[in-house]
Design an enzyme around this catalytic site. Structure first.
Site, PDB file in Angstrom:
ATOM      1  N   ASP A 175      16.369   1.831 -15.677  1.00 46.78           N
ATOM      2  CA  ASP A 175      17.450   1.825 -14.687  1.00 46.78           C
ATOM      3  C   ASP A 175      18.081   0.441 -14.711  1.00 46.78           C
ATOM      4  OD1 ASP A 175      17.009   4.413 -13.908  1.00 46.78           O
ATOM      5  OD2 ASP A 175      15.829   3.900 -12.138  1.00 46.78           O
ATOM      6  N   ASP A 186      19.427  15.241 -10.199  1.00 46.77           N
ATOM      7  CA  ASP A 186      18.736  14.571  -9.104  1.00 46.77           C
ATOM      8  C   ASP A 186      18.583  15.597  -7.989  1.00 46.77           C
ATOM      9  OD1 ASP A 186      18.642  12.159 -10.466  1.00 46.77           O
ATOM     10  OD2 ASP A 186      20.571  11.497  -9.682  1.00 46.77           O
TER      11      ASP A 186
END
Length: 259
Positions: A11, A130
């Protein structure tokens, strides 16, 4: 039986490797290029790179970071964050990535999946999901809802319905991230992973919650995932990729060889 894949997730925020819990409280922990090199040398099967604020900030991927990572490793490399057009898909692939992950942009414009698959092949298009656990309803009969823009916007879209739709549109695989489990180190969301993995024919990468080697074993067997995405357990040195592979191999899970 196909080998199970171990995939570190990088990330990135403002060009730096970062990690949070349930998409919140991120702290910067290093350089993504150096981390990619380390995991490549340890035997990672692939690496995933997410520009985690691109969608929320309404901008494109930081192509310079993509190029630097792609020049450093020689394994499949997936990039996601803020990708909304086929032109952006092309730019990421030209920068050196083998795969492009679309998430918020695909929800807002599902045609990007079909157009991207036609232009570059289904194997290049990864659908990032997600997902948040919610009460079952007419809109979300599975009890799981798609959330976009880095966990900021609920869509009302049922996760199982969306997984089947993107498979039909031409996505080559799904990266399934449980927001509830993300960064907790308490284990993957096995119910969600099994639900999606057993209802689509394309590979499913489980993401969110890995805290120990046993969690990978659980999601690759009980969860029926094709691959396990990992972050904190390698970012903070708890495990190496090789150590995780040896653990899984010793318990009968077929993994790819070390480099």
């Amino acid at each position: 039986m196909l080998s199970k894949r171990i995939i570190p997730c990088l990330d990135v925020r403002d060009g730096k490797l970062t990690k949070g819990v349930r998409f919140k409280g991120n702290i910067d922990i290093g350089d993504p290029v150096e981390a990619a090199k380390t995991y490549y040398e340890q035997g990672a099967d692939e690496i995933v790179f997410y520009d985690i604020t691109a969608s929320a900030e309404g901008r494109g991927i930081m192509i310079d970071v993509v190029r630097r990572v792609a020049e450093t490793i020689f394994i499949p490399f997936s990039v996601g964050g803020g990708i909304r057009t086929v032109e952006q898909v092309r730019a990421v692939i030209l920068a050196g990535a083998e795969k492009v992950s679309v998430n918020s942009g695909a929800v807002e414009n599902p045609r990007i999946i079909n157009e991207g698959a036609r232009a570059f092949g289904s194997q290049c298009i990864v659908l990032g999901m997600d997902v948040k656990k919610v009460d079952r309803s007419a809109k979300t009969p599975s009890g799981y809802e798609i959330v976009i823009q880095g966990g900021r916007k609920y869509t009302g879209i049922d996760a199982l319905r969306w997984a089947k739709e993107v498979e039909n549109l031409g996505a080559g695989e799904i990266c399934l991230n449980s927001i509830d489990a993300d960064g907790t180190l308490d284990g993957y969301e096995l119910e969600l992973t099994h639900l999606i993995s057993t209802n689509v024919k394309i590979p499913v990468i489980a993401s969110g919650g890995a805290g120990k080697a046993e969690h990978l074993l659980d999601v690759l067997t009980q969860g029926a995932a094709d691959a396990a995405l990992i972050a904190s357990i390698v970012h903070f040195g708890t495990y190496t990729i090789g150590g995780l592979k040896e653990y899984l191999k010793g318990r009968g899970v077929k993994v790819r060889r070390q480099w």
